[in-house]
Design a protein around this motif. Structure first.
Motif, PDB file in Angstrom:
ATOM      1  N   HIS A  18      -5.954   4.842  -6.557  1.00  0.00           N
ATOM      2  CA  HIS A  18      -5.271   4.231  -5.408  1.00  0.00           C
ATOM      3  C   HIS A  18      -5.387   2.610  -5.681  1.00  0.00           C
ATOM      4  CE1 HIS A  18      -5.339   8.026  -3.413  1.00  0.00           C
ATOM      5  NE2 HIS A  18      -6.555   8.191  -4.018  1.00  0.00           N
ATOM      6  N   ALA A  31      -0.400   2.385  -3.529  1.00  0.00           N
ATOM      7  CA  ALA A  31       0.244   3.250  -4.565  1.00  0.00           C
ATOM      8  C   ALA A  31      -1.088   4.220  -4.890  1.00  0.00           C
ATOM      9  CB  ALA A  31       0.524   2.314  -5.719  1.00  0.00           C
ATOM     10  N   THR A  32      -0.435   5.606  -4.862  1.00  0.00           N
ATOM     11  CA  THR A  32      -1.351   6.462  -5.253  1.00  0.00           C
ATOM     12  C   THR A  32      -0.829   7.365  -6.629  1.00  0.00           C
ATOM     13  OG1 THR A  32      -2.114   6.985  -2.911  1.00  0.00           O
ATOM     14  CG2 THR A  32      -2.512   8.593  -4.695  1.00  0.00           C
ATOM     15  N   GLU A  42       3.250   7.705  -5.888  1.00  0.00           N
ATOM     16  CA  GLU A  42       3.311   7.841  -4.341  1.00  0.00           C
ATOM     17  C   GLU A  42       2.952   6.109  -3.845  1.00  0.00           C
ATOM     18  OE1 GLU A  42       1.031  10.332  -2.015  1.00  0.00           O
ATOM     19  OE2 GLU A  42       0.866  11.654  -3.820  1.00  0.00           O
ATOM     20  N   ILE A  43       4.392   5.668  -3.688  1.00  0.00           N
ATOM     21  CA  ILE A  43       3.998   3.968  -3.411  1.00  0.00           C
ATOM     22  C   ILE A  43       4.946   4.096  -1.779  1.00  0.00           C
ATOM     23  CG2 ILE A  43       5.082   1.969  -3.802  1.00  0.00           C
ATOM     24  CD1 ILE A  43       5.242   2.814  -6.715  1.00  0.00           C
ATOM     25  N   ILE A  44       4.121   3.104  -1.039  1.00  0.00           N
ATOM     26  CA  ILE A  44       4.465   2.830   0.231  1.00  0.00           C
ATOM     27  C   ILE A  44       4.205   1.317   0.525  1.00  0.00           C
ATOM     28  CG2 ILE A  44       4.179   5.251   1.178  1.00  0.00           C
ATOM     29  CD1 ILE A  44       1.678   4.208   2.382  1.00  0.00           C
ATOM     30  N   PHE A  45       5.423   0.772   1.383  1.00  0.00           N
ATOM     31  CA  PHE A  45       4.953  -0.473   1.825  1.00  0.00           C
ATOM     32  C   PHE A  45       4.427  -0.688   3.161  1.00  0.00           C
ATOM     33  CE2 PHE A  45       7.863  -0.949  -1.774  1.00  0.00           C
ATOM     34  CZ  PHE A  45       7.835  -2.174  -2.054  1.00  0.00           C
ATOM     35  N   VAL A  46       3.397  -1.272   3.615  1.00  0.00           N
ATOM     36  CA  VAL A  46       2.936  -1.466   4.727  1.00  0.00           C
ATOM     37  C   VAL A  46       2.867  -2.984   5.239  1.00  0.00           C
ATOM     38  CG1 VAL A  46       1.436   0.620   4.491  1.00  0.00           C
ATOM     39  CG2 VAL A  46       0.340  -1.526   3.797  1.00  0.00           C
ATOM     40  N   ILE A  87       1.380  -3.467  -0.711  1.00  0.00           N
ATOM     41  CA  ILE A  87       1.780  -2.139  -1.363  1.00  0.00           C
ATOM     42  C   ILE A  87       0.671  -1.167  -1.293  1.00  0.00           C
ATOM     43  CG2 ILE A  87       2.811  -1.021  -3.358  1.00  0.00           C
ATOM     44  CD1 ILE A  87       4.399  -3.608  -3.675  1.00  0.00           C
TER      45      ILE A  87
END
Length: 102
Positions: free
Chosen positions: A55, A9-10, A91-95, A7
């Motif tokens: 971040h 996250a910003t 802002e959360i993204i899974f990578v 994850i």
């Protein structure tokens, strides 16, 4: 194929909440690193268009470990304070892993 979950996250704090947000994130980081299945929880500070940003790079053993983190008391406390601390939504993204040094 790896079952780990990453994850990114910003977080953008309100200008008058930068130090408070930093302290909150450090508290959450220390507690999160003790969770079973948490492989990495690192906090970085940056600047985007003149705004302070934080971040967070998170890595968990699997989805179950992410759920444990999401339900944890320290994470829930941060979520409850978010409206007071943050200038923008998280802002959360899974990578997925592509080329990761472990």
């Amino acid at each position: 194929m790896s079952t780990s979950v990453n994850i990114l996250a910003t977080i953008t704090p309100k200008p008058d909440q930068v130090e408070n947000t930093r302290q909150q994130l450090q508290t959450v980081a220390a507690a999160s690193r003790q969770e079973p299945g948490c492989l990495r929880y690192d906090v970085f500070q940056g600047n985007r268009d003149g705004e302070t940003t934080f971040h967070i790079v998170e890595r968990y053993q699997d989805r179950a470990a992410v759920e444990v983190h999401g339900a944890s008391q320290h994470f829930q406390a941060l979520r409850e304070r978010a409206a007071d601390l943050l200038a923008k939504p998280w802002e959360i993204i899974f990578v997925q892993d592509v080329d990761v040094a472990l």
